[in-house]
Design a protein around this motif. Sequence first.
Motif, mmCIF file in Angstrom:
data_model
loop_
_atom_site.group_PDB
_atom_site.id
_atom_site.type_symbol
_atom_site.label_atom_id
_atom_site.label_comp_id
_atom_site.label_asym_id
_atom_site.label_seq_id
_atom_site.Cartn_x
_atom_site.Cartn_y
_atom_site.Cartn_z
ATOM 1 N N TYR A 1 0.859 -1.189 0.000
ATOM 2 C CA TYR A 1 0.000 0.000 0.000
ATOM 3 C C TYR A 1 0.889 1.230 0.000
ATOM 4 O O TYR A 1 1.969 1.231 0.599
ATOM 5 N N TYR A 2 0.404 2.280 -0.656
ATOM 6 C CA TYR A 2 1.184 3.515 -0.783
ATOM 7 C C TYR A 2 0.293 4.685 -0.380
ATOM 8 O O TYR A 2 -0.829 4.829 -0.880
ATOM 9 N N VAL A 3 0.791 5.517 0.533
ATOM 10 C CA VAL A 3 0.050 6.664 1.035
ATOM 11 C C VAL A 3 0.990 7.866 1.023
ATOM 12 O O VAL A 3 2.198 7.725 1.229
ATOM 13 N N SER A 4 0.446 9.055 0.790
ATOM 14 C CA SER A 4 1.277 10.255 0.723
ATOM 15 C C SER A 4 0.697 11.360 1.592
ATOM 16 O O SER A 4 -0.523 11.497 1.712
ATOM 17 N N MET A 5 1.588 12.129 2.191
ATOM 18 C CA MET A 5 1.218 13.319 2.956
ATOM 19 C C MET A 5 2.078 14.469 2.464
ATOM 20 O O MET A 5 3.307 14.364 2.414
ATOM 21 N N GLY A 6 1.470 15.571 2.086
ATOM 22 C CA GLY A 6 2.211 16.704 1.550
ATOM 23 C C GLY A 6 2.404 17.817 2.564
ATOM 24 O O GLY A 6 2.029 17.704 3.729
ATOM 25 N N GLY A 7 3.025 18.917 2.091
ATOM 26 C CA GLY A 7 3.163 20.110 2.906
ATOM 27 C C GLY A 7 4.534 20.341 3.498
ATOM 28 O O GLY A 7 4.734 21.318 4.233
ATOM 29 N N PHE A 8 5.519 19.500 3.187
ATOM 30 C CA PHE A 8 6.808 19.565 3.868
ATOM 31 C C PHE A 8 7.821 20.500 3.205
ATOM 32 O O PHE A 8 8.984 20.537 3.621
ATOM 33 N N ASP A 9 7.392 21.250 2.216
ATOM 34 C CA ASP A 9 8.309 22.192 1.551
ATOM 35 C C ASP A 9 8.286 23.523 2.309
ATOM 36 O O ASP A 9 7.680 24.505 1.883
ATOM 37 N N THR A 10 8.998 23.585 3.407
ATOM 38 C CA THR A 10 8.871 24.669 4.396
ATOM 39 C C THR A 10 9.931 25.745 4.192
ATOM 40 O O THR A 10 10.850 25.893 5.001
ATOM 41 N N HIS A 11 9.774 26.538 3.129
ATOM 42 C CA HIS A 11 10.744 27.600 2.845
ATOM 43 C C HIS A 11 10.575 28.814 3.752
ATOM 44 O O HIS A 11 11.521 29.587 3.920
ATOM 45 N N ALA A 12 9.391 29.032 4.288
ATOM 46 C CA ALA A 12 9.130 30.230 5.085
ATOM 47 C C ALA A 12 8.242 29.871 6.276
ATOM 48 O O ALA A 12 7.416 28.950 6.195
ATOM 49 N N ASN A 13 8.453 30.606 7.368
ATOM 50 C CA ASN A 13 7.622 30.448 8.570
ATOM 51 C C ASN A 13 7.477 28.971 8.940
ATOM 52 O O ASN A 13 6.375 28.468 9.147
ATOM 53 N N GLN A 14 8.599 28.313 9.037
ATOM 54 C CA GLN A 14 8.586 26.860 9.177
ATOM 55 C C GLN A 14 8.171 26.372 10.556
ATOM 56 O O GLN A 14 7.478 25.346 10.654
ATOM 57 N N LEU A 15 8.566 27.042 11.600
ATOM 58 C CA LEU A 15 8.495 26.449 12.931
ATOM 59 C C LEU A 15 7.107 25.908 13.262
ATOM 60 O O LEU A 15 6.945 24.734 13.594
ATOM 61 N N GLY A 16 6.097 26.757 13.179
ATOM 62 C CA GLY A 16 4.750 26.307 13.517
ATOM 63 C C GLY A 16 4.203 25.289 12.555
ATOM 64 O O GLY A 16 3.606 24.283 12.958
ATOM 65 N N SER A 17 4.397 25.533 11.248
ATOM 66 C CA SER A 17 3.828 24.622 10.254
ATOM 67 C C SER A 17 4.485 23.252 10.319
ATOM 68 O O SER A 17 3.806 22.214 10.229
#
Length: 442
Positions: A304-320
């Motif tokens: 099975y293959y699952v994906s989660m996005g959003g990890f391209d944290t160029h700015a304001n990274q800490l909280g995100s």
Amino acid sequence: MSDDMIHTRRQFLKGGLTLISAGATVPLFLDRTAWAISGDPSDRQRAHHKPGGANGRILVVLQLAGGNDGLNTVIPFENDRYYQARPRLGIRKGDAIRLNDQLGLNPNATGLKSLYDAGLLSIVQGVGYPNPNRSHFVATDIWSTGDPTEATHNGWIGRYFDCTCSGRERPEPKRGISITSEVPLAMQGEKFSPVSFSTPDELTWRGPGARGRGRNAFEDLNQPHGKRKETDGAPQDEASALAYLERMAMDARASAEEIQKAAGGGSGARSRRAGRRRPGRNALEGNLEMVRRMIRAGLDTSVYYVSMGGFDTHANQLGSHNNLIRTFSDAVKAFMDGLKEDGLLDRVLLMTFSEFGRRVAENGSGGTDHGAAAPLFVAGGGVKAGVHGKHPSLNPDDLDRGDLKWGTDFRSVYATVLNGWLNADSERILSGSFKPLPLLKA
């Protein structure tokens, strides 16, 4: 069947089949054509290898798309250079969840720490490859193909399925299921294409130009040419063509219904009820819960293959990034808890990957730019829990253009999974010998 038709079939196989239900909103010809193009009945016979369903081992691949920041995931809290490079982003020593005297997890990774303490989580340090590429697309393709030279154009998991069949047989698509909107390259082989869906209530082809190719293929199959030359097991005349298509449609619908039932999908109120998330459940947790249901139902699926996005944290990274780690950690913990409840924990191995880590130093926007080596996680009842490998050096002289140098080749992780978990020939699949890691129990 014409040579053009054969070419179209092969294009479809490379594009990947997304199989879900043939509902009222989906034209029946798509249902029929999909299976007609995907191969003749002999192609769809089961591959002669141990099933991943009720009796075999199962691999779940979890992609952290965008480039996860490994340094703020597994934190070297005793290293002053970490805090010098990240005066704003550095996770404070007292906040890190200690793994040992040198390393700790992100404070939001309480679920991962619980799995670690329970002996269900391995952390592999400094995973990468020679001459790392910092492009999202190229790096993702490298991880997907298992080839840093970029000379390979199919996926390492797809090749695993290719190797399970012989002659003209083609593994059934449901041997691999991807809970994604696009068919991942990692799952595509020369002979194998997976079932792929984001919700279990669709049937369509994915991939560039798929709609046009489907329409053309359908028209070619059904135009009144009278007698046809029999090719690849295709029907010779119009009467047998209709029977052939309807047989394919029936098989497609049966497979779709099997997957729907296992995943909790289907049309009408039952589907809407199944699609509701419990309060607090994130999208990744919902997708992993769907995988859990399919495993529990005993589908003949080994990957099975699952994906989660959003990890391209160029700015304001800490909280995100902290929120991303919480989402990821909670989802994996809930998945493992569910498998334990079902008595399936020892049969399932979950492996994460991200296309690259982030640069050591924070940037001027409170984020981090594309980097190289990073940790990955392997979880399940079959792992040897612990931290494997050395944390990459933060000494400026040891960095690769400001990035962490790799210490563990990602293909060694693949070889470990292929040899030690899936009982496959990693040298054949990876076109080379890579030393397995001590990640799995004997």
